[in-house]
Design a protein around this motif. Structure first.
Motif, PDB file in Angstrom:
ATOM      1  N   SER A 134      55.578  45.630  54.981  1.00 23.71           N
ATOM      2  CA  SER A 134      55.181  46.067  53.662  1.00 23.71           C
ATOM      3  C   SER A 134      56.890  46.140  52.917  1.00 23.71           C
ATOM      4  N   LEU A 135      57.093  45.630  51.792  1.00 22.74           N
ATOM      5  CA  LEU A 135      58.159  45.573  50.920  1.00 22.74           C
ATOM      6  C   LEU A 135      58.100  46.639  50.057  1.00 22.74           C
ATOM      7  N   ILE A 136      58.914  47.431  49.769  1.00 21.84           N
ATOM      8  CA  ILE A 136      59.140  48.430  48.619  1.00 21.84           C
ATOM      9  C   ILE A 136      60.691  48.303  47.822  1.00 21.84           C
ATOM     10  N   ARG A 137      60.831  48.971  46.827  1.00 20.79           N
ATOM     11  CA  ARG A 137      61.975  48.681  46.009  1.00 20.79           C
ATOM     12  C   ARG A 137      62.030  49.812  45.249  1.00 20.79           C
ATOM     13  N   GLU A 173      58.408  50.769  43.894  1.00 24.82           N
ATOM     14  CA  GLU A 173      57.318  49.773  43.762  1.00 24.82           C
ATOM     15  C   GLU A 173      56.929  49.113  45.014  1.00 24.82           C
ATOM     16  N   SER A 174      55.820  48.778  44.986  1.00 30.22           N
ATOM     17  CA  SER A 174      55.567  48.034  46.551  1.00 30.22           C
ATOM     18  C   SER A 174      54.849  46.816  46.226  1.00 30.22           C
ATOM     19  N   LEU A 175      54.895  46.033  47.007  1.00 32.91           N
ATOM     20  CA  LEU A 175      54.226  44.557  47.029  1.00 32.91           C
ATOM     21  C   LEU A 175      52.986  44.677  47.836  1.00 32.91           C
ATOM     22  N   ASN A 176      51.902  44.543  46.853  1.00 29.58           N
ATOM     23  CA  ASN A 176      50.403  44.783  47.410  1.00 29.58           C
ATOM     24  C   ASN A 176      50.036  43.408  48.023  1.00 29.58           C
ATOM     25  N   GLU A 177      48.737  43.141  48.229  1.00 29.74           N
ATOM     26  CA  GLU A 177      48.221  42.062  48.962  1.00 29.74           C
ATOM     27  C   GLU A 177      48.328  40.973  48.298  1.00 29.74           C
ATOM     28  N   THR A 178      48.237  41.001  46.878  1.00 27.96           N
ATOM     29  CA  THR A 178      48.449  39.753  45.870  1.00 27.96           C
ATOM     30  C   THR A 178      49.567  39.534  45.556  1.00 27.96           C
ATOM     31  N   HIS A 179      50.682  39.965  46.230  1.00 28.04           N
ATOM     32  CA  HIS A 179      52.158  39.575  45.997  1.00 28.04           C
ATOM     33  C   HIS A 179      52.531  40.108  44.528  1.00 28.04           C
ATOM     34  N   GLU A 180      51.782  41.098  44.242  1.00 29.91           N
ATOM     35  CA  GLU A 180      52.302  41.857  42.952  1.00 29.91           C
ATOM     36  C   GLU A 180      52.942  43.134  43.131  1.00 29.91           C
TER      37      GLU A 180
END
Length: 514
Positions: free
Chosen positions: A304-307, A491-498
């Motif tokens: 999982s990516l966060i920023r 913000e985190s990247l969800n399963e739909t890449h949003e």
């Protein structure tokens, strides 16, 4: 080298564990006492310390005013560099120096004041010291912690990292930093690997060349891949972060009493080496002495990516203190006192900022992987103090809670990271990397705790006092933790890449399990 989430916890266990059975240790070549010596004998050896370095090692390292001044200079440079569009040319230390002159002179003033204070203390200090007695077995965890806290990459290297060694061709395998303790006395001579509690194995020659797939080695330049240069850089890194270890790296004179021997005077020295173990296959899945567990898949998995939503707002609080301490220590060694040298201070701060962005994980990076972020966050917590590290691993203790009898069990400082984004929520136990299904129940603040395992609790102490002390140590020694304890917007990247808005918060609570 296996699951990154397990690495810091493994090291905490390695520093705290006792050997399960005696381990035969071969004596050094030409030893006065030939043959083998057990770790039990080494561990039971008592040394008499006449120098204050051990007391300094066991005390929290508070950040000096010069480090805070360096932090302000670094963060102003970060702000200026992030708004480089306002400049006609690419910013350089020289072009930005006029904009940060006040902060540079503040740093210079702080360095000069600390130099004056240091000289005064040396002139007025009492030269008579009460010698301290300590068993080798009790000393080892302090030494491992002192080395591991110097940098996140040093901690990883103690466990072993994927790398390559050159022997007519580059060979892939595991590179491990071997932290050794050596004693030399008239009838006692041994050297032990502190992480394994075993005899020191075959080490790489100083002229050998190594490199790492990840930026973990302190010297990444292809022209300086020799082992001796890597070890020299590691020693400097350790001395900068844990100055109390410098005398031991040089070697200190001690009186020692080993079982079945008489008191004798000898030399105690902390030494570093690099060990290389080639992989049997070309694509290993695990490269660690310790077998990691396989955690259940959480809502936020390791990929999982966060920023940060507002990186500029939080950057000041997230400045990694160990980088700043290292930079300030280097400046002290250069004896920077000339006011005309303020450009050198700007260059030093510039180098620190480059180090943040190119080598270590930190909040100045645009995106963070959870399985990289969490183990480093745990390292930041445990490096703040030896007592903190012990409690994160858990210690045997007895607790008296209101309306209950005394109970015997395990007292632990639970470091929990809560990540909320959209409809997803996950609480991670940083010590294990596991996603918690239930909340840990903290002890009431009016409970009484006692533990012979840590100095803080050898006598009964109210939990509110212990908790306040631990939080102060963590906040003062690692200020980058402060903002996380209050919670930050991410913000985190969800399963739909949003990208979805959310929050990230670190909780530190003392828990007790019978």
């Amino acid at each position: 080298m296996g699951n990154a989430l397990e690495q810091p916890h493994c090291l905490v266990e390695a520093m705290l564990r006792s050997p399960q059975s005696p381990v035969a240790l071969a004596s050094l070549e030409n030893s006065v006492s030939p043959g083998a010596i057990s770790f039990d004998t080494i561990g039971q050896t008592v040394i008499c310390l006449e120098e204050p370095w051990f007391n300094e090692l066991t005390q929290p390292t508070m950040l000096a005013p010069s480090v805070a001044a360096m932090q302000r200079l670094v963060m102003l440079l970060c702000s200026l560099r992030s708004n480089s569009k306002q400049f006609s040319q690419e910013p350089t230390p020289e072009s930005l120096a006029p904009y940060v002159s006040e902060e540079a002179y503040d740093l210079l003033d702080a360095l000069q004041a600390e130099e004056t204070e240091s000289r005064t203390q040396c002139e007025t200090s009492d030269k008579t010291l009460n010698p301290a007695l300590i068993e080798i077995e009790s000393l080892i965890p302090y030494l491992l912690w002192g080395v591991a806290r110097s940098s996140y990459s040093a901690m990883q290297m103690i466990e072993g990292v994927r790398g390559q060694c050159f022997d007519r061709a580059w060979t892939t395998g595991m590179v491990r930093l071997v932290v050794m303790l050596q004693v030399e006395a008239p009838t006692v001579r041994w050297c032990v690997d502190l992480a394994t509690r075993c005899a020191v194995g075959s080490l790489l020659a100083t002229e050998a060349q190594i490199r790492s797939d990840a930026p973990l080695l302190p010297v990444a330049d292809e022209a300086t891949q020799r082992v001796d240069r890597q070890l020299q850089a590691l020693s400097q890194q350790i001395e900068a972060a844990t100055s109390a270890l410098k005398p031991l790296l040089d070697g200190v004179t001690v009186d020692l009493l080993q079982p079945n021997q008489n008191w004798q005077r000898g030399t105690l020295q902390l030494k570093l080496g690099l060990e290389f173990m080639p992989y049997e296959d070309s694509n290993p899945q695990t490269a660690s002495h310790l077998t990691p567990a396989t955690p259940a898949a959480p809502p936020f998995d390791g990929s999982s990516l966060i920023r940060l939503r507002e990186p500029g707002v939080h950057a000041f609080h997230m400045t990694a203190s160990h980088h700043l301490v290292s930079a300030v220590s280097h400046l002290r060694s250069q004896n920077v006192t000339d006011p005309q040298l303020h450009l050198d201070l700007v260059q030093a701060a510039w180098n620190v900022l480059d180090g943040f962005q190119s080598r270590d994980l930190n909040f100045l990076q645009p995106q963070l992987l959870m399985d990289e972020f969490m183990p480093q966050l745990l390292w930041q917590v445990t490096r703040s103090g030896y007592d903190v590290m012990q409690l994160v691993g858990g210690v045997e203790a007895q607790v008296l809670q209101p309306a209950l009898p005394w109970e015997q069990g395990s007292l632990r400082l639970a470091a929990t990271l809560t990540v909320v984004s959209g409809t997803r929520l996950c609480r991670y136990d940083l010590s294990t990397g596991q996603c918690l299904t239930t909340d840990a129940v903290p002890l009431p603040l009016d409970a009484i705790v006692q533990s012979s395992a840590i100095a803080l609790c050898r006598q009964p102490v109210r939990l509110s006092v212990l908790s306040a002390y631990l939080k102060q140590v963590i906040q003062v020694t690692t200020p980058e933790i402060n903002q996380l304890a209050s919670g930050i917007a991410i913000e985190s990247l969800n399963e739909t890449h949003e990208w979805q808005s959310g929050t990230l918060r670190l909780c530190l609570d003392l828990t007790f399990a019978v």
